[in-house]
Design an enzyme around this catalytic site. Structure first.
Site, PDB file in Angstrom:
ATOM      1  CE  LYS A 282      49.654  30.518  57.002  1.00  0.00           C
ATOM      2  NZ  LYS A 282      49.641  29.411  56.034  1.00  0.00           N
ATOM      3  NE  ARG A 356      44.226  19.910  55.848  1.00  0.00           N
ATOM      4  CZ  ARG A 356      45.116  19.556  54.924  1.00  0.00           C
ATOM      5  NH1 ARG A 356      45.510  18.297  54.820  1.00  0.00           N
ATOM      6  NH2 ARG A 356      45.621  20.458  54.112  1.00  0.00           N
TER       7      ARG A 356
END
Length: 508
Positions: A282, A356
């Site tokens: 990130k 996910r």
């Protein structure tokens, strides 16, 4: 935890630190709300004027403090804004009462007891006021010196006791409403504690241990799959995400069963105890709050325990997909292909699209039990925050009527939500030349793309919905209503309400 009681006592004679009353916003100025008649009488019917002189308008969330009238045993009156006066003959909205109670409880931090004389017409109002007060009184001080001793310098303990004036202690409906408020609020606050706990103290193993302890306390069956068990079972998604961390992943299964149940719900929670983004690290400024990436698992955990405490006549299974997403020499790389628990292969194009992957394995595991419905909860995509903001979660699903029922349940309990579509044309963007599917698709509509990915791992014929709580799960701004700064417990009350509706056969 703040104590909650029903009281038939009159406001003037009750020993407390404060009397909480409601004030609404009228067309010509503030209006004293029902419940405060005794206080208004003590001011010779001029309480509205006094409040207006002090600057009160009745706007939602507004707090005005004034000395209690002569003869009152409580020294303080706290007037909290309820918003607009309801239309003629209409009652005050339960969410308005819930918010007002939360604001009042927070304003009375450090007090021992407060009497809430807010509008209370039935058991539902009592439950809403009680819930708002218990949630508004929440604080997380475990890592502060004064958190160990509330009496220490500069330390203030949460409001210790709330008495609901106008309640009916012997009425079954009122007693049940208060008991429900306590159970749901305590578990929601437990979820908040988990979200707020630093990741060096809450890794997957530690989270699993907390779940095991709670399960034992409340008669819930628990199963924890560690790294060896995950490897043996072929849980490639969870293992792939956790591969870069020294703290191994876990899959926790919590099973609450009722002998009278006719339906079975499965709740699946994303539990990334810290998300660095992995190899797809990130950017600066996006890591500081990533301890909250396990909010979905925290909410599922809390909802299952709440269902058990309430004795709901429905079977509820919670699946907590726990992993820490870190970059290292052993971490999954962009371009790697993972074989999931379902047998499908996934090309990982971005290791920061990790939620996910763990959910996919847990969804398939939940599907094997063929529940009547599955709901997953996750801080899944920044795209959903861009779409709906910081206070509203998105609802997707493979059944429009079920998605609508979840939306209505969320509205009923006061959780802002919005139904979202799953456009079929976005599925093609996840086609991979190497694997069955890629974990990334089109950038635009990224929250919907993530929902389409998850749908691939739901068993055939099973009703499913996905709650993307990325916006409301963690409040980086100031507190509002009964919502604190930090972890919020988003999704817990919607899941509990869904379980209640399913148990009663009233699910639309």
């Amino acid at each position: 935890m703040t104590a909650l009681t029903l009281s038939t006592a009159a406001a003037p004679g009750l020993r407390a630190d404060a009397i909480v009353i409601g004030v609404a916003k009228g067309a010509k100025g503030p209006v004293v709300a029902p419940g405060a008649e005794a206080v208004d009488k003590a001011y010779d019917g001029r309480l509205a004027g006094v409040l207006e002189t002090l600057g009160a308008s009745g706007a939602e969330g507004e707090v005005t403090k004034l000395p209690a009238p002569s003869g009152f045993k409580a020294p303080l009156v706290l007037a909290v804004g309820l918003g607009a006066v309801p239309e003629k003959d209409a009652a005050y909205d339960t969410e308005a009462l819930r918010k007002a109670a939360g604001v009042a409880a927070r304003a009375l931090t450090g007090s021992k007891k407060a009497a809430f004389a807010l509008p209370l017409t039935d058991a539902a109002d009592a439950g809403a006021i009680g819930e708002g007060a218990l949630l508004g009184a929440y604080s997380f001080d475990a890592y502060k010196d004064n958190g160990k001793d509330p009496k220490a310098k500069n330390g203030k303990a949460p409001l210790a006791e709330v008495a609901l004036l106008g309640g009916k202690p012997r009425d079954k409906a009122y007693k049940a409403a208060v008991e429900r408020a306590v159970a749901v609020s305590e578990e929601l606050n437990r979820a908040r504690d988990l979200v707020n706990t630093p990741p060096n103290d809450l890794n997957p193993e530690a989270f699993a241990a907390i779940a095991q302890a709670a399960a034992k306390e409340h008669g819930i069956k628990v199963q924890v799959l560690d790294v060896k068990a995950l490897e043996k079972g072929g849980y490639g998604g969870i293992l792939g995400v956790g591969a870069g961390s020294a703290a191994g992943p876990r899959l926790v299964k919590l099973s609450y069963t009722s002998s009278k149940a006719k339906k079975h719900l499965a709740f699946v929670g994303k539990g990334i105890t810290y998300d660095s983004g992995g190899i797809s690290l990130k950017p600066a400024g996006h890591n500081e709050t990533m301890k909250c990436d396990m909010s979905g698992a925290a909410s599922v955990f809390a909802a299952v325990v709440a269902a058990a405490r309430l004795g709901l006549e429905v079977n509820v299974t919670g699946w907590l997909a726990l992993a820490e997403n870190m970059p290292s020499g052993s971490a999954t790389r962009p371009g790697d292909v993972l074989r999931m628990y379902s047998g499908k292969t996934v090309e990982v194009l971005n290791t920061d699209a990790e939620g996910r992957l763990v959910l996919a394995d847990a969804l398939w595991a939940a599907s094997q039990e063929k529940p009547d419905a599955i709901v997953d909860v996750a801080t899944l995509t920044g795209a959903m925050v861009l779409a709906l903001g910081n206070r509203t979660f998105g609802i997707m699903g493979n059944d429009d009527s079920f998605r609508t029922a979840l939306y209505e349940a969320a509205q009923e309990v006061g959780e802002p939500a919005w139904p979202m579509p799953l456009p079929e044309h976005l599925r093609k963007g996840m086609d991979s030349p190497t694997a069955d599917i890629a974990n990334m698709g089109e950038r635009m509509g990224g929250g919907l793309v993530a929902g389409l990915f998850l749908r691939e791992f739901v068993g055939e014929g099973i009703t499913w919905a996905h709650l993307d709580i990325a916006g409301p799960a963690f409040n980086e701004g100031g507190p509002f209503g009964y919502t604190p700064k930090g972890g919020t417990g988003s999704g817990v009350r919607t899941l509990v309400r869904l379980a209640e509706l399913t148990a009663s056969g009233d699910l639309g």
